[in-house]
Motif scaffolding. Structure first.
Motif, mmCIF file in Angstrom:
data_model
loop_
_atom_site.group_PDB
_atom_site.id
_atom_site.type_symbol
_atom_site.label_atom_id
_atom_site.label_comp_id
_atom_site.label_asym_id
_atom_site.label_seq_id
_atom_site.Cartn_x
_atom_site.Cartn_y
_atom_site.Cartn_z
ATOM 1 N N ILE A 201 -4.093 5.435 -11.444
ATOM 2 C CA ILE A 201 -3.475 4.288 -10.760
ATOM 3 C C ILE A 201 -4.524 3.521 -9.971
ATOM 4 C CG2 ILE A 201 -1.953 3.692 -8.861
ATOM 5 C CD1 ILE A 201 -0.200 4.287 -11.011
ATOM 6 N N ALA A 202 -5.389 4.259 -9.279
ATOM 7 C CA ALA A 202 -6.429 3.590 -8.486
ATOM 8 C C ALA A 202 -7.273 2.683 -9.371
ATOM 9 C CB ALA A 202 -7.308 4.632 -7.797
ATOM 10 N N GLY A 203 -7.634 3.223 -10.529
ATOM 11 C CA GLY A 203 -8.447 2.432 -11.446
ATOM 12 C C GLY A 203 -7.753 1.162 -11.892
ATOM 13 N N VAL A 204 -6.465 1.280 -12.171
ATOM 14 C CA VAL A 204 -5.757 0.122 -12.701
ATOM 15 C C VAL A 204 -5.541 -0.928 -11.613
ATOM 16 C CG1 VAL A 204 -3.304 0.722 -12.406
ATOM 17 C CG2 VAL A 204 -4.066 -0.360 -14.498
ATOM 18 N N VAL B 198 1.364 3.355 4.103
ATOM 19 C CA VAL B 198 1.613 3.367 2.647
ATOM 20 C C VAL B 198 1.925 4.787 2.238
ATOM 21 C CG1 VAL B 198 0.064 1.414 2.205
ATOM 22 C CG2 VAL B 198 -0.815 3.762 2.086
ATOM 23 N N ASN B 199 2.402 4.963 1.023
ATOM 24 C CA ASN B 199 2.633 6.341 0.568
ATOM 25 C C ASN B 199 2.299 6.546 -0.899
ATOM 26 O OD1 ASN B 199 4.673 4.908 -0.472
ATOM 27 N ND2 ASN B 199 6.309 6.286 0.165
ATOM 28 N N THR B 200 1.524 5.637 -1.468
ATOM 29 C CA THR B 200 1.067 5.819 -2.851
ATOM 30 C C THR B 200 -0.375 5.349 -2.974
ATOM 31 O OG1 THR B 200 1.751 3.602 -3.508
ATOM 32 C CG2 THR B 200 3.361 5.396 -3.835
ATOM 33 N N ILE B 201 -1.022 5.855 -4.012
ATOM 34 C CA ILE B 201 -2.381 5.393 -4.309
ATOM 35 C C ILE B 201 -2.391 3.892 -4.535
ATOM 36 C CG2 ILE B 201 -4.148 5.407 -6.087
ATOM 37 C CD1 ILE B 201 -4.528 7.837 -4.667
ATOM 38 N N ALA B 202 -1.387 3.398 -5.289
ATOM 39 C CA ALA B 202 -1.346 1.952 -5.564
ATOM 40 C C ALA B 202 -1.290 1.174 -4.250
ATOM 41 C CB ALA B 202 -0.136 1.625 -6.432
ATOM 42 N N GLY B 203 -0.454 1.674 -3.345
ATOM 43 C CA GLY B 203 -0.339 0.986 -2.065
ATOM 44 C C GLY B 203 -1.644 0.949 -1.301
ATOM 45 N N VAL B 204 -2.360 2.056 -1.326
ATOM 46 C CA VAL B 204 -3.586 2.120 -0.543
ATOM 47 C C VAL B 204 -4.677 1.252 -1.164
ATOM 48 C CG1 VAL B 204 -4.822 4.119 -1.521
ATOM 49 C CG2 VAL B 204 -4.774 3.792 0.929
ATOM 50 N N VAL B 205 -4.776 1.266 -2.492
ATOM 51 C CA VAL B 205 -5.791 0.436 -3.144
ATOM 52 C C VAL B 205 -5.493 -1.047 -2.930
ATOM 53 C CG1 VAL B 205 -6.862 -0.181 -5.332
ATOM 54 C CG2 VAL B 205 -6.290 2.197 -4.876
ATOM 55 N N SER B 206 -4.224 -1.411 -3.071
ATOM 56 C CA SER B 206 -3.844 -2.810 -2.825
ATOM 57 C C SER B 206 -4.254 -3.242 -1.424
ATOM 58 C CB SER B 206 -2.332 -2.990 -2.959
ATOM 59 O OG SER B 206 -1.934 -2.927 -4.293
ATOM 60 N N LYS B 207 -3.952 -2.382 -0.466
ATOM 61 C CA LYS B 207 -4.243 -2.727 0.921
ATOM 62 C C LYS B 207 -5.738 -2.916 1.135
ATOM 63 C CE LYS B 207 -1.526 -2.415 4.793
ATOM 64 N NZ LYS B 207 -0.175 -2.140 5.183
ATOM 65 N N VAL B 208 -6.528 -2.054 0.519
ATOM 66 C CA VAL B 208 -7.971 -2.162 0.645
ATOM 67 C C VAL B 208 -8.450 -3.523 0.148
ATOM 68 C CG1 VAL B 208 -10.142 -1.364 -0.339
ATOM 69 C CG2 VAL B 208 -8.537 0.285 0.604
ATOM 70 N N TYR B 209 -7.928 -3.964 -0.968
ATOM 71 C CA TYR B 209 -8.381 -5.233 -1.529
ATOM 72 C C TYR B 209 -7.802 -6.429 -0.768
ATOM 73 C CZ TYR B 209 -10.974 -3.337 -5.409
ATOM 74 O OH TYR B 209 -11.920 -2.698 -6.171
#
Lengths: 214, 214
Positions: A201-204, B198-209
């Motif tokens: 997921i991180a990658g995507v 956040v509570n998911t990898i997707a959430g954390v990566v989105s936030k970083v960007y």
DNA sequence: CAGTCAATCGCACATTCGTGGTATTTTCAT
DNA sequence: ATGAAAATACCACGAATGTGCGATTGACTG
């Protein structure tokens, strides 16, 4: 000086330049310079007790708080207050920072007095006066801003599902929202991963942001 | 028409506007319009057999290939060729797209002929002629570009771990790389999730960007 | 008609995640 | 010495992921 005249504040640490420009402004019909400060800090001391001016002419290289930081703070007082930068700095980073913080115009100190007065009038008319070289630089900055938009041949459905995944939904949540089976979503995501050459997921999510896939 | 005169191409589908402006240019000392095309495609047919012009005046709303797409293709021939946009479109998206593709100036069709001629001269002098309203809009675009840099009070170690997670590493991989126990990484990530809400990898990566956390 | 692509669905299962809870040690400031 | 923050470590376990495999149906094209 009449009530309808445009009130200008100048923030400039070079006292000779500050005084000569203040004189020019005060000798120009329709405008006056009520204050000129050698630093932002000085201006903020006065701002608590007086109305905001109609325009601020702001240097960047200042003692203490820089002009960039000054923009930020002025913007906390007013989002619309015209702030014309008047500086020697024409490097990309400074220009970019000033504009991102909300500068309304950007002049260099080698501008003629006529140009500066014209620029004040321009910003009042709704424009955004830019030194010619700065304007060229500004447009070039957009080319750098452009995100490399990549195409991995994602289908419409794949993009739809990817958007929901990137927004933080679990596969089951995506399935519920699109009235699909969990297995369908799983398969689409499997295909997405293959097309994007990622496996997490991180990658995507990273790829979506870095390469503007939507 | 002399050899040193500036050669201008115009791409404009409205034939009356095209003809009248061509006449103005040809009546202006120091410049001539060797070609005027109703579409980009027509221009690209000629471009294979002739030298590139010194400047292109380009409409955006054109039959077939749009002016935006035209910029892209002209840019594949020359990165430096001045391309002045001359259009009715002043919406943010169009302005943004044109500038990102490499427009050298942006005028509106309500510009006077004198303004257009002056803009041609300005771009030749190294400037970037912008309609006043467009210049204001361009500067406002920078405020939108600015990423909101947020601070959630992440510790040094948390940022370190977050970077590796965002780069796609599993918790175990992060642990291996930092010579920690899996459980330590798990705990750090738990704390990161709490701080970032956040509570998911997707959430954390989105936030970083989205919020430039590094 | 045959082939291709997109969409949909399913099985299986090892691996990993996310979260509730707990604890100890080290460092720094008061 | 005390307290707080940071770093490190652990248990437990239901939920979710990622990947290998398979299949059917519908639409479109040559």
């Amino acid at each position: 000086m009449k009530d309808e005249d445009i009130n200008i504040w100048m923030i400039e640490d070079n006292s000779r330049y500050r005084k000569s420009l203040t004189t020019v402004i005060n000798n120009t019909s329709g405008m006056f310079c009520s204050h000129s400060f050698p630093s932002c800090e000085d201006a903020f001391l006065v701002i608590e007790n007086e109305n905001l001016p109609d325009i601020i002419l702001l240097d960047i290289g200042l003692p203490g708080m820089s002009g960039i930081e000054g923009i930020q703070k002025f913007r906390s007082y007013s989002a619309d207050l015209p702030i014309i930068i008047l500086t020697i700095h024409e490097d990309n980073d400074t220009v970019f920072d000033a504009l991102c913080e909300g500068a309304s115009g950007y002049l260099l100190k080698d501008s003629s007095q006529e140009k500066i007065v014209a620029s004040i009038k321009e910003v009042l008319a709704g424009g955004a006066p830019l030194n010619m070289r700065i304007a060229h630089k500004v447009l070039k900055l957009f080319s750098r801003i452009k995100v490399k938009k990549s195409d991995y041949g994602l289908t419409t459905r794949e993009k739809e599902i990817l958007k929901l995944i990137v927004a933080g939904n679990t596969k089951q949540q995506v399935a519920d929202k699109l009235f699909l089976s969990f297995h369908t979503v799983n398969t689409h995501l499997k295909n997405i991963y293959t097309k994007l050459h990622v496996n997490t997921i991180a990658g995507v999510v990273s790829k979506v942001y870095k390469e503007d896939l939507f």
